[in-house]
Design a protein around this motif. Structure first.
Motif, PDB file in Angstrom:
ATOM      1  N   LEU A  43       0.838  -1.208   0.000  1.00 45.79           N
ATOM      2  CA  LEU A  43       0.000   0.000   0.000  1.00 45.79           C
ATOM      3  C   LEU A  43       0.874   1.260   0.000  1.00 45.79           C
ATOM      4  O   LEU A  43       0.549   2.252  -0.666  1.00 45.79           O
ATOM      5  N   GLU A  44       1.969   1.211   0.732  1.00 40.44           N
ATOM      6  CA  GLU A  44       2.891   2.356   0.740  1.00 40.44           C
ATOM      7  C   GLU A  44       3.393   2.645  -0.672  1.00 40.44           C
ATOM      8  O   GLU A  44       3.523   3.809  -1.069  1.00 40.44           O
ATOM      9  N   ALA A  45       3.691   1.571  -1.416  1.00 39.65           N
ATOM     10  CA  ALA A  45       4.217   1.758  -2.774  1.00 39.65           C
ATOM     11  C   ALA A  45       3.125   2.191  -3.747  1.00 39.65           C
ATOM     12  O   ALA A  45       3.406   2.824  -4.764  1.00 39.65           O
ATOM     13  N   GLU A  46       1.882   1.842  -3.425  1.00 37.93           N
ATOM     14  CA  GLU A  46       0.777   2.200  -4.322  1.00 37.93           C
ATOM     15  C   GLU A  46       0.221   3.597  -4.042  1.00 37.93           C
ATOM     16  O   GLU A  46      -0.109   4.339  -4.966  1.00 37.93           O
ATOM     17  N   ARG A  47       0.091   3.921  -2.758  1.00 38.76           N
ATOM     18  CA  ARG A  47      -0.627   5.151  -2.370  1.00 38.76           C
ATOM     19  C   ARG A  47       0.272   6.194  -1.727  1.00 38.76           C
ATOM     20  O   ARG A  47      -0.201   7.288  -1.407  1.00 38.76           O
ATOM     21  N   GLY A  48       1.532   5.859  -1.496  1.00 43.04           N
ATOM     22  CA  GLY A  48       2.432   6.771  -0.793  1.00 43.04           C
ATOM     23  C   GLY A  48       2.553   6.354   0.667  1.00 43.04           C
ATOM     24  O   GLY A  48       1.578   5.919   1.285  1.00 43.04           O
TER      25      GLY A  48
ATOM     26  N   ALA B  25       9.167  12.303   0.238  1.00 42.44           N
ATOM     27  CA  ALA B  25       8.561  11.770   1.464  1.00 42.44           C
ATOM     28  C   ALA B  25       8.947  10.291   1.566  1.00 42.44           C
ATOM     29  O   ALA B  25       9.763   9.907   2.393  1.00 42.44           O
ATOM     30  N   VAL B  26       8.340   9.480   0.707  1.00 40.85           N
ATOM     31  CA  VAL B  26       8.636   8.044   0.671  1.00 40.85           C
ATOM     32  C   VAL B  26       8.540   7.613  -0.786  1.00 40.85           C
ATOM     33  O   VAL B  26       7.484   7.770  -1.404  1.00 40.85           O
ATOM     34  N   GLY B  27       9.614   7.072  -1.333  1.00 41.84           N
ATOM     35  CA  GLY B  27       9.601   6.627  -2.723  1.00 41.84           C
ATOM     36  C   GLY B  27       8.819   5.326  -2.894  1.00 41.84           C
ATOM     37  O   GLY B  27       8.519   4.642  -1.920  1.00 41.84           O
ATOM     38  N   ARG B  28       8.507   5.013  -4.136  1.00 36.48           N
ATOM     39  CA  ARG B  28       7.744   3.790  -4.428  1.00 36.48           C
ATOM     40  C   ARG B  28       8.682   2.607  -4.607  1.00 36.48           C
ATOM     41  O   ARG B  28       9.468   2.561  -5.555  1.00 36.48           O
TER      42      ARG B  28
END
Lengths: 372, 372
Positions: A43-48, B25-28
């Motif tokens: 989810l972090e990779a999809e939505r930030g 912020a946070v990369g994908r």
């Protein structure tokens, strides 16, 4: 609760040919826990990363509430950090202690904790115990009464041999003299009931079988105003204990811990504790039948963790290797640095099964211990 | 290298309808990175946490070697911690600095870093810059020459507007006067080349697109003997910088970072840096065509990160929300606490795409910015 619950506990975990008797190192996470971690990371990779964290806010708040219950505090009293060691470091830095402050510790105290206290310029003093290493409450009461004592640090369950200290009684006696108690619950949360204390440090990865990289610190309400912590500009509103929290962290691990803690609560902490006591007794009874191995302090209060010493000249280091590589049984080697206060002069073999230990597992372990 | 590489970069990540302009912020993370993390966590549950870590030792050593290259040091000089903030905290605690030591910082310095230095009793002093906030090397040379200066801390790429400081030149000038330089490379590793410095702190989760919960600290060889660090009994042999490392950690995250860093090296750090510079220029050119938005310091040296200020009375906080919820474009809001030294009095909107930004993405962003 029947044994079916413990079969289900095992079946909820990734299948493995390994017999895992090493919960005191790192417990086995459930598939649902692993999936929650991986799902959040995706989810972090999809939505930030921060959007994902906001979406997980309800689960994280539920975790905070659940852990507050397990650690004897309220939701505002819990902070997440990287590990139990970081939790203790954070606590020492935040607690209003002068350099050279006096900390009472049991001889069974975890060696790296002692090193950490020393690094912060604190002076440790051992508490009197009985022959099994259990705190002598009368002597302890006299000592805290005599002062000066700034804080007491107790490993509720020791890491090197599973000794269970009378934590609730220690807290009660210390409080009679106005002395705060910090509990190290790294080996106790998810294992035995943690009584309320002035502060508690703990970890996700052992008996709660949550992910590595998540630790917890809890601080009782009356001490919160005294914490030495500055409020950063970016956090104008969070409760003071949360200022101890690491902001940049393995958030997916916290989400996974939420699932692991829910599973623990669904089994029932009391039922788990009873079962772990039963499992520990079964291991010690099995070990008593073995030639060549002896239970360390067989009559000391204990939960699921048991340490063995070799009595027929076997090399314990090699025995641990053979158990793993020849018999697929995972245990830990306990070297003396784990509890320097007990002045141990030999390595021990530590067995720390979780609730899913079966009679077959015990027989497999006994058979292997006979030949390593 | 053709644009195909950047199409492949995007295709290697989980598909999403979101336009992610928030690498700062946070990369994908890539699917391979996410799978490496999840795979290691599963291995922990199957084979035991420490057995899994031993099995991953070759990957972790390769990561240490790869990061040493990216951070301008050797393998013995790298330690893993929870985050870049923890890395700086660890560094301040280990560096031989007296309370009240003097630290030079640029006005663009990350606010939480300044708070951390202050918490440790260090005194910060701003470095003279030009109108864009770039360190004035002549003035800087005069200041470090005049003493007393104990250390210089430089955010190589600033978080709130992507300013790139002349880090290599700053290090060279400081070294002429025997003053050590710490680089905060949280926004630069994986983005622009990090020059060798006396110490470097960095993070996994931004431009390297590794997992959250992993940070790095690197210390140059000549400073290692002076680090204030005690060797715990359980680590008799590791290189001294590794004593700064968190022992109990999100190890699966480190394994995942290894994959992310390999992918970065396969694309080529120089090619990535060139592409990110191109992406940043394209964003600024697009923004220059918009009514109602203005690039902050449009002529300052920059990489892929751009901050915009609203010039037609739009509420930037709301604009960021609308971009996300109505247009599925992820950006960050930059509030003044991010760089208090620059005395900003308004929120900015930060856009920080990675290498995979397309012409369509730019048009989609421009269209959305026109209506929020």
């Amino acid at each position: 609760m029947t044994d079916d619950a413990w079969v289900a506990w095992r079946e909820a975990r990734p299948p493995t040919s390994l017999l895992h008797l090493d919960t005191a190192a790192v417990g086995r996470s459930s598939v649902a826990t692993l999936e929650a971690v991986a799902g959040h990371a995706r989810l972090e990779a999809e939505r930030g990363g921060y959007v994902a964290q906001e979406q997980a806010a309800p689960q994280l708040e539920e975790l905070r509430r659940d852990l507050a219950g397990l650690l004897g505090t309220d939701t505002d009293g819990v902070a997440f950090v990287e590990s139990a060691m970081t939790a203790l470091d954070t606590l020492v830095r935040a607690w209003p202690l002068a350099p050279g402050a006096h900390v009472l510790v049991a001889p069974s105290e975890w060696g790296p904790n002692l090193e950490l206290l020393e690094r912060h310029g604190l002076v440790t003093e051992p508490i009197t115990t009985d022959d099994d290493g259990v705190v002598d409450l009368d002597a302890f009461g006299r000592r805290v009464g005599a002062g000066p004592v700034d804080v007491v640090l107790v490993d509720q369950v020791s890491a090197h041999r599973g000794l269970v200290q009378p934590a609730a009684e220690i807290v009660a006696v210390a409080h009679e003299h106005g002395v705060p108690v910090w509990l190290d619950a790294a080996q106790s949360v998810g294992h035995v009931a943690v009584p309320p204390a002035d502060a508690v440090v703990a970890t996700s990865r052992k008996w709660l079988t949550g992910p590595r990289g998540v630790g917890m610190v809890a601080v009782a309400e009356q001490h919160r105003p005294d914490l030495r912590v500055r409020r950063p500009a970016k956090l104008p509103d969070v409760p003071v204990v949360q200022l101890l929290e690491s902001q940049e962290a393995h958030v997916a691990g916290r989400v996974g811990l939420g699932v692991a803690v829910r599973e623990h609560l669904d089994h029932g902490p009391g039922a788990v504790a009873d079962r772990l006591a039963e499992v520990g007794r079964a291991v010690r009874e099995m070990a008593a039948t073995l030639d060549g191995w002896e239970v360390v302090h067989p009559h000391a209060p204990a939960g699921a963790t048991t340490s063995l010493r070799s009595t027929a000249g076997q090399d314990t280091v090699r025995a641990r290797e053979l158990l793993l590589h020849r018999h697929e049984i995972l245990t830990s080697l306990c070297l003396p640095w784990r509890a320097p206060g007990e002045r141990i002069d030999e390595p021990w073999l530590r067995l720390s099964p979780h609730v899913d230990l079966t009679v077959d597992d015990l027989e497999r372990t006994a058979a292997a211990l006979r030949v390593v």
